[in-house]
Design a protein around this motif. Structure first.
Motif, PDB file in Angstrom:
ATOM      1  N   GLU A  39     -16.573   0.014   7.343  1.00 31.09           N
ATOM      2  CA  GLU A  39     -15.705  -0.062   6.162  1.00 31.09           C
ATOM      3  C   GLU A  39     -14.310  -0.548   6.530  1.00 31.09           C
ATOM      4  OE1 GLU A  39     -14.229   2.674   2.407  1.00 31.09           O
ATOM      5  OE2 GLU A  39     -15.516   3.520   3.963  1.00 31.09           O
ATOM      6  N   GLU A  40     -13.819  -0.021   7.634  1.00 31.24           N
ATOM      7  CA  GLU A  40     -12.482  -0.438   8.072  1.00 31.24           C
ATOM      8  C   GLU A  40     -12.447  -1.950   8.303  1.00 31.24           C
ATOM      9  OE1 GLU A  40      -8.768   1.556  10.069  1.00 31.24           O
ATOM     10  OE2 GLU A  40     -10.579   2.557   9.414  1.00 31.24           O
TER      11      GLU A  40
ATOM     12  N   GLN B  10     -12.436  -3.714   4.879  1.00 31.90           N
ATOM     13  CA  GLN B  10     -11.134  -3.679   4.221  1.00 31.90           C
ATOM     14  C   GLN B  10     -10.176  -4.691   4.843  1.00 31.90           C
ATOM     15  OE1 GLN B  10      -9.547   0.238   4.233  1.00 31.90           O
ATOM     16  NE2 GLN B  10     -11.044   1.055   2.777  1.00 31.90           N
TER      17      GLN B  10
ATOM     18  N   GLN C  83       0.828  -1.204   0.000  1.00 29.75           N
ATOM     19  CA  GLN C  83       0.000   0.000   0.000  1.00 29.75           C
ATOM     20  C   GLN C  83       0.867   1.260   0.000  1.00 29.75           C
ATOM     21  OE1 GLN C  83      -2.833  -0.026   3.198  1.00 29.75           O
ATOM     22  NE2 GLN C  83      -3.114   2.191   3.135  1.00 29.75           N
TER      23      GLN C  83
ATOM     24  N   THR D 157     -11.083  -8.179   3.733  1.00 26.91           N
ATOM     25  CA  THR D 157     -10.694  -8.577   2.375  1.00 26.91           C
ATOM     26  C   THR D 157      -9.216  -8.941   2.329  1.00 26.91           C
ATOM     27  OG1 THR D 157     -10.608  -6.217   1.926  1.00 26.91           O
ATOM     28  CG2 THR D 157     -12.430  -7.431   0.965  1.00 26.91           C
TER      29      THR D 157
END
Lengths: 234, 234
Positions: free
Chosen positions: B212-213, B216, A228, B219
């Motif tokens: 959302e964190e 992420q 990242q 995933t």
DNA sequence: CGGGTAAAGTCTACAGTGTAGATCGGGCGT
DNA sequence: ACGCCCGATCTACACTGTAGACTTTACCCG
């Protein structure tokens, strides 16, 4: 109360009067928690161990809860980042292992570390608790992360670390000699119909190398983060 | 004690006698914990809420600690895996989000979830606590993992999940309206010299999308695990 | 219907807890 | 010498978990 309590002389004949500072209180408290668990940390008992009245403690911590916070802070202060190290990845890795070691040394304190911040809004925490956060943030920013990305990285990192510690401590078994037997014994209670997998995995559960597991998780995590970072900096 | 307490008749005139079962006790206990926190769960207060003598509770939980375990178990039971779903990855993802939702609904219980197992050797836990483990293990094994690998995957998954929950709850702020102001206020207390990064990140801290964190992180984690699985099965 | 039995609920009592408030003691500056 | 103040102590209070004896209730069998 005791026998020779009049000992207020300059040299107290080698007896006990470490004159009761905050650190003295906190470290005795830590001793007590390490030895007997959190519930054993009682104002009266701590006073007893320090050879003073329970009420004196309130000079150095304004409540029992604050005292517990103090203990957590004391433990966290044993951690520190060497600020000049080469690679942020090895830094984080080292820090994680240090933290793990610390947690294993003070297992009874871990619930405090994990739990107390939940009751305190972030800005009101004891500074010692926030210092690691700040240090890691600046470490990451120095390594090239955008500040807001650094926050995400911090969360991912610490989240994983906390989770791992909790997992490992849950499976902690005191006597490694008898551990397998005890484990089987414990698991034997489980109804075989409902828990076939778990029972079958008993031996695997017994030899669990926390350090290695932590390390593997870290490599996954860190390489991911590095990718990242590379993408950002191009 | 009360006024019309002689009401033991068959139809108690619409008054209150839900005749005190274990579930009744536990769910009132959960109510109390949700509303006022763990420390507020006192035998006497719970008895009062249930309209019965505190001592009666010991028929349904053999100590206060056991009662707390019961509460944790009760909450965990709200989670369940639909066993026939297509993909193990979406399964784990859904489960994680369910767990997160549950944690946000019962924030005061999270310390119990995370902490109580630390004091109980794995085999001795209440069954409700072990069921998720078993379910996930069989899910993974059914998906093709070797049993011992399934254990590693479980650890990685749950470790991450627990860590995330703790992280998110630590930053939880009650009133989303005033949250930013409060946060700044809290952070303003920090000495600017020692905590520059943290203070600069205050706005970023304020808008934190936990869901959302979590996603992420999942995933990353899940694709990593999938790769591992592919390597095994060839 | 009577009586016995086991469970469910209650009462009392005790040792221990955190901590507010008044009190003490002794070292310091002036 | 005095006064002052701060650290330590004492006392007291409201409250906790829970052991053990007791009372009430529900039910079943003869």
């Amino acid at each position: 109360m005791g026998s020779a309590n009049r000992a207020k002389s300059r040299r107290s004949s080698g007896s006990q009067k470490p004159p009761l500072s905050r650190d003295a209180v906190l470290s005795k408290a830590l001793e007590l928690v390490d030895a007997e668990g959190i519930d054993a940390l009682t104002m009266r008992r701590l006073g007893q161990r320090l050879g003073c009245d329970p009420m004196s403690l309130y000079r150095y911590a304004e409540s029992r809860a604050a005292l517990l916070d103090g203990v957590a802070e004391l433990v966290l202060d044993e951690l520190s980042i060497q600020p000049g190290d080469p690679d942020w990845k090895v830094q984080l890795r080292l820090l994680a292992h240090d933290f793990r070691k610390l947690a294993l040394q003070h297992p009874h304190v871990v619930p405090l570390l994990v739990t107390r911040p939940l009751s305190t809004p972030l800005g009101m925490r004891p500074l010692g608790t926030l210092r690691p956060l700040e240090q890691i943030l600046s470490l990451l920013i120095a390594a090239g992360f955008e500040p807001s990305d650094a926050l995400h990285v911090y969360r991912a990192y610490y989240g994983f670390l906390y989770g791992h510690i909790l997992n490992e401590l849950q499976e902690f078994i005191v006597d490694p000699e008898e551990s397998e037997a005890l484990l089987r014994l414990g698991l034997h209670r489980l109804p075989a119909k409902d828990f076939p997998r778990l029972r079958a995995l008993a031996p695997a559960l017994a030899d669990y190398d926390g350090s290695e597991e932590l390390d593997q998780g870290l490599t996954i995590r860190l390489t991911g983060l590095e990718a990242q970072l590379a993408r950002r900096t191009g």
